[in-house]
Every structure is written in C-alpha cells, then in structure tokens.
Design a protein around this motif. Structure first.
Motif, PDB file in Angstrom:
ATOM      1  N   UNK A 119       3.039   8.430  -6.543  1.00 37.11           N
ATOM      2  CA  UNK A 119       2.554   9.654  -7.187  1.00 37.11           C
ATOM      3  C   UNK A 119       1.350  10.213  -6.447  1.00 37.11           C
ATOM      4  N   UNK A 120       0.466   9.329  -5.965  1.00 37.99           N
ATOM      5  CA  UNK A 120      -0.701   9.788  -5.227  1.00 37.99           C
ATOM      6  C   UNK A 120      -0.323  10.502  -3.945  1.00 37.99           C
ATOM      7  N   UNK A 121       0.614   9.955  -3.199  1.00 40.56           N
ATOM      8  CA  UNK A 121       1.054  10.589  -1.958  1.00 40.56           C
ATOM      9  C   UNK A 121       1.793  11.897  -2.233  1.00 40.56           C
ATOM     10  N   UNK A 122       2.545  11.935  -3.337  1.00 42.18           N
ATOM     11  CA  UNK A 122       3.216  13.186  -3.708  1.00 42.18           C
ATOM     12  C   UNK A 122       2.188  14.270  -4.037  1.00 42.18           C
ATOM     13  N   UNK A 123       1.102  13.883  -4.709  1.00 42.40           N
ATOM     14  CA  UNK A 123       0.042  14.845  -5.019  1.00 42.40           C
ATOM     15  C   UNK A 123      -0.655  15.336  -3.747  1.00 42.40           C
ATOM     16  N   UNK A 124      -0.848  14.442  -2.796  1.00 39.12           N
ATOM     17  CA  UNK A 124      -1.421  14.860  -1.522  1.00 39.12           C
ATOM     18  C   UNK A 124      -0.515  15.892  -0.857  1.00 39.12           C
ATOM     19  N   UNK A 125       0.786  15.645  -0.907  1.00 41.50           N
ATOM     20  CA  UNK A 125       1.727  16.624  -0.358  1.00 41.50           C
ATOM     21  C   UNK A 125       1.649  17.956  -1.070  1.00 41.50           C
ATOM     22  N   UNK A 126       1.424  17.917  -2.369  1.00 40.91           N
ATOM     23  CA  UNK A 126       1.346  19.166  -3.139  1.00 40.91           C
ATOM     24  C   UNK A 126       0.131  20.000  -2.745  1.00 40.91           C
ATOM     25  N   UNK A 127      -1.027  19.344  -2.539  1.00 41.57           N
ATOM     26  CA  UNK A 127      -2.250  20.107  -2.273  1.00 41.57           C
ATOM     27  C   UNK A 127      -2.416  20.451  -0.791  1.00 41.57           C
ATOM     28  N   UNK A 128      -1.573  19.904   0.075  1.00 42.72           N
ATOM     29  CA  UNK A 128      -1.626  20.248   1.496  1.00 42.72           C
ATOM     30  C   UNK A 128      -1.029  21.631   1.748  1.00 42.72           C
ATOM     31  N   UNK A 129      -1.633  22.376   2.634  1.00 41.57           N
ATOM     32  CA  UNK A 129      -1.041  23.631   3.081  1.00 41.57           C
ATOM     33  C   UNK A 129       0.181  23.341   3.955  1.00 41.57           C
ATOM     34  N   UNK A 130       1.099  24.303   4.085  1.00 42.37           N
ATOM     35  CA  UNK A 130       2.352  24.017   4.797  1.00 42.37           C
ATOM     36  C   UNK A 130       2.168  23.456   6.203  1.00 42.37           C
ATOM     37  N   UNK A 131       1.124  23.889   6.911  1.00 44.42           N
ATOM     38  CA  UNK A 131       0.901  23.384   8.257  1.00 44.42           C
ATOM     39  C   UNK A 131      -0.168  22.283   8.297  1.00 44.42           C
ATOM     40  N   UNK A 132      -0.529  21.744   7.128  1.00 49.46           N
ATOM     41  CA  UNK A 132      -1.556  20.708   7.062  1.00 49.46           C
ATOM     42  C   UNK A 132      -0.996  19.323   7.348  1.00 49.46           C
ATOM     43  N   UNK A 133      -1.879  18.353   7.307  1.00 49.58           N
ATOM     44  CA  UNK A 133      -1.452  16.974   7.508  1.00 49.58           C
ATOM     45  C   UNK A 133      -2.379  16.052   6.737  1.00 49.58           C
ATOM     46  N   UNK A 134      -1.925  14.822   6.539  1.00 52.27           N
ATOM     47  CA  UNK A 134      -2.714  13.791   5.877  1.00 52.27           C
ATOM     48  C   UNK A 134      -2.900  12.621   6.837  1.00 52.27           C
ATOM     49  N   UNK A 135      -4.096  12.052   6.843  1.00 53.41           N
ATOM     50  CA  UNK A 135      -4.398  10.867   7.628  1.00 53.41           C
ATOM     51  C   UNK A 135      -4.900   9.796   6.684  1.00 53.41           C
ATOM     52  N   UNK A 136      -4.185   8.684   6.649  1.00 55.80           N
ATOM     53  CA  UNK A 136      -4.514   7.585   5.737  1.00 55.80           C
ATOM     54  C   UNK A 136      -4.791   6.340   6.563  1.00 55.80           C
ATOM     55  N   UNK A 137      -5.953   5.765   6.363  1.00 57.03           N
ATOM     56  CA  UNK A 137      -6.267   4.470   6.959  1.00 57.03           C
ATOM     57  C   UNK A 137      -6.250   3.435   5.849  1.00 57.03           C
ATOM     58  N   UNK A 138      -5.424   2.404   6.026  1.00 56.48           N
ATOM     59  CA  UNK A 138      -5.354   1.365   5.003  1.00 56.48           C
ATOM     60  C   UNK A 138      -5.061   0.025   5.670  1.00 56.48           C
ATOM     61  N   UNK A 139      -5.085  -1.030   4.878  1.00 60.44           N
ATOM     62  CA  UNK A 139      -4.823  -2.361   5.403  1.00 60.44           C
ATOM     63  C   UNK A 139      -3.387  -2.484   5.892  1.00 60.44           C
ATOM     64  N   UNK A 140      -3.199  -3.265   6.930  1.00 63.57           N
ATOM     65  CA  UNK A 140      -1.844  -3.558   7.397  1.00 63.57           C
ATOM     66  C   UNK A 140      -1.205  -4.595   6.477  1.00 63.57           C
ATOM     67  N   UNK A 141       0.055  -4.405   6.109  1.00 65.06           N
ATOM     68  CA  UNK A 141       0.706  -5.353   5.192  1.00 65.06           C
ATOM     69  C   UNK A 141       0.706  -6.767   5.749  1.00 65.06           C
ATOM     70  N   UNK A 142       0.377  -7.732   4.877  1.00 60.76           N
ATOM     71  CA  UNK A 142       0.456  -9.144   5.235  1.00 60.76           C
ATOM     72  C   UNK A 142      -0.660  -9.664   6.095  1.00 60.76           C
ATOM     73  N   UNK A 143      -1.662  -8.822   6.419  1.00 65.02           N
ATOM     74  CA  UNK A 143      -2.732  -9.249   7.320  1.00 65.02           C
ATOM     75  C   UNK A 143      -3.882  -9.893   6.559  1.00 65.02           C
ATOM     76  N   UNK A 144      -4.336  -9.258   5.486  1.00 65.30           N
ATOM     77  CA  UNK A 144      -5.481  -9.732   4.721  1.00 65.30           C
ATOM     78  C   UNK A 144      -4.979 -10.567   3.549  1.00 65.30           C
ATOM     79  N   UNK A 145      -5.379 -11.850   3.436  1.00 66.81           N
ATOM     80  CA  UNK A 145      -4.831 -12.737   2.402  1.00 66.81           C
ATOM     81  C   UNK A 145      -4.959 -12.193   0.983  1.00 66.81           C
ATOM     82  N   UNK A 146      -6.068 -11.536   0.652  1.00 68.30           N
ATOM     83  CA  UNK A 146      -6.257 -11.048  -0.708  1.00 68.30           C
ATOM     84  C   UNK A 146      -5.485  -9.765  -0.987  1.00 68.30           C
ATOM     85  N   UNK A 147      -4.908  -9.154   0.044  1.00 64.28           N
ATOM     86  CA  UNK A 147      -4.189  -7.891  -0.129  1.00 64.28           C
ATOM     87  C   UNK A 147      -2.856  -7.949   0.623  1.00 64.28           C
TER      88      UNK A 147
END
Length: 236
Positions: A160-188
């Motif tokens: 839902x969060x990513x869908x909302x980001x898509x909604x508020x982006x202008x047609x020629x806009x973009x999103x940049x997300x920095x997050x943890x890599x899957x399986x790398x950090x034991x607690x996440x």
C-alpha cells in the motif's frame, strides 16, 4: 609500568563507554508496533546516536546521488524522514522543495527542531508532516521525486505504501528507495521484496543494486522505481 597501566585504563574506559552507548542505542531503537508500522522507542536518543554514529556518511552519498539527477526546483517527498537530517541536507545543499513525512509525531517534532537549528541564509528548509506511508496526505501527482531510506521494512503494508508513492508521483517522476538487502541483517531477515510488493501496482521497479553501507559493507540496496505507464512506454 605507568604507561601500560594507563593504556589499560583508557581501553577499559573506552569499552565501558561503548557498552553504555550500545545499550542506549538498543533502548532507543527498540520499536513498538502501531497501525501503519513500527515506531522507534526514543526519538531524541535515536537522533543523537544514529545520525552521529551511523547515518552521516550514508546520507552524504544519497545527497550526491539526488543532486546529480534532480532538476532545479524539483519537488521532493521523503517518506520515513525520521529526525529529518536527510531532508534538511537536500533542502540546504541542493536547494530543492522538500517535504518530510514520518509515521511518528515525536520524530516529526525532533525533525522540526533540527530544522530550526539548521536555518541558513537562503532559508532553504523542509516542511515536515506526520502521516502514514499507506495513506499519504497529498494530492495525486504532487512530487517529481520520492525518496525513502531504511524505512520500507518498518511499514506494516509495504504494498500500500508503494502504491501511494506511485499515486503522488508525477507521470515523469521517479522513486528512490534505500533499504536493507534481504537476508543480510540477522534482525531483519524478512525485508520486503520490491518486485513482489509492486506487482500489479502503479509503480514498476527499474533497478535494484547493492549500495555500499555501512563502511565498505553492502548491507543496503538502492531501488529505483517509476510509474508503470512510463516504464511501458520506454523502449527496451
């Protein structure tokens, strides 16, 4: 003998200080679940420790990345802005129109206080708003760029969060997300998969690349997304 004894005392004091800082950070970072995601336990302690120890260099690379690609006067939304340091740097160093949003009202208060202390001669400061990534309080097509750092894995509904980001982006806009890599950090270990979370949604993943942080380790990744119709119109 005096010198070795002095060194032992210094090392012991340093170890004790590190242990106290670690306990303080763990207490500050311990989250609690609320509708919308996970809130940090102590916003002020988290701000002091995380930014000074871990995130200063991380944000420096992101500011450089955005500065090389964002157009003059671009309107930027940071989702999950925390205590606001990245938003402040983007506003002051790049002169962009920045809005920072965070689920935690206490974190927004810290961000506003940080912004007041960071006032520069040009008056470039972000606006901070409390809100849920899954229900962004902005009209459609409001932003040229949406940025999020180390926040996605805290959202209760990443799709839902990513869908909302898509909604508020202008047609020629973009999103940049920095997050943890899957399986790398034991607690996440159960980090959301952006390819899965954007399936049949308004955004499409353009690229997922490792991002070197912290230090020389690549615990994080950079995810670039655009509106699905824009991706479909781009020649392969």
């Amino acid at each position: 003998m005096a010198r070795p004894r002095f060194l032992v005392l210094v090392l012991a004091a340093a170890a004790a200080a590190a242990a106290i800082a670690n306990r303080t950070y763990r207490r500050a970072a311990t989250g609690r679940r609320v509708p919308g995601g996970i809130l940090i336990g102590d916003a002020q302690a988290y701000d002091r420790l995380s930014h000074r120890i871990f995130l200063g260099g991380f944000f420096g690379g992101i500011v450089a990345e955005i500065g090389s690609s964002a157009g003059d006067g671009a309107r930027v939304l940071e989702v999950g802005c925390g205590p606001g340091h990245l938003s402040i740097r983007m506003a002051q160093e790049l002169g962009l129109d920045i809005t920072g949003l965070d689920l935690d009202p206490a974190m927004i208060e810290v961000a506003r206080a940080n912004a007041e202390r960071a006032v520069d001669d040009n008056g470039h400061l972000p606006t901070f708003v409390a809100g849920d990534a899954a229900a962004l309080p902005f009209p459609d097509a409001s932003f040229d760029l949406v940025v999020s750092t180390l926040s996605l894995h805290h959202w209760s509904n990443p799709r839902a969060g990513l869908a909302e980001i898509g909604r508020v982006l202008r047609p020629d806009g973009r999103a940049l997300v920095w997050d943890l890599r899957p399986g790398i950090v034991p607690l996440h270990r159960h980090v959301p998969d952006p390819l899965e979370e954007t399936r049949d949604g308004p955004l499409q993943v353009v690229s997922v690349t490792p991002w070197r942080w912290p230090w020389r380790f690549s615990f994080t990744q950079r995810i670039e997304l655009v509106r699905a119709e824009r991706a479909a119109a781009t020649p392969a």
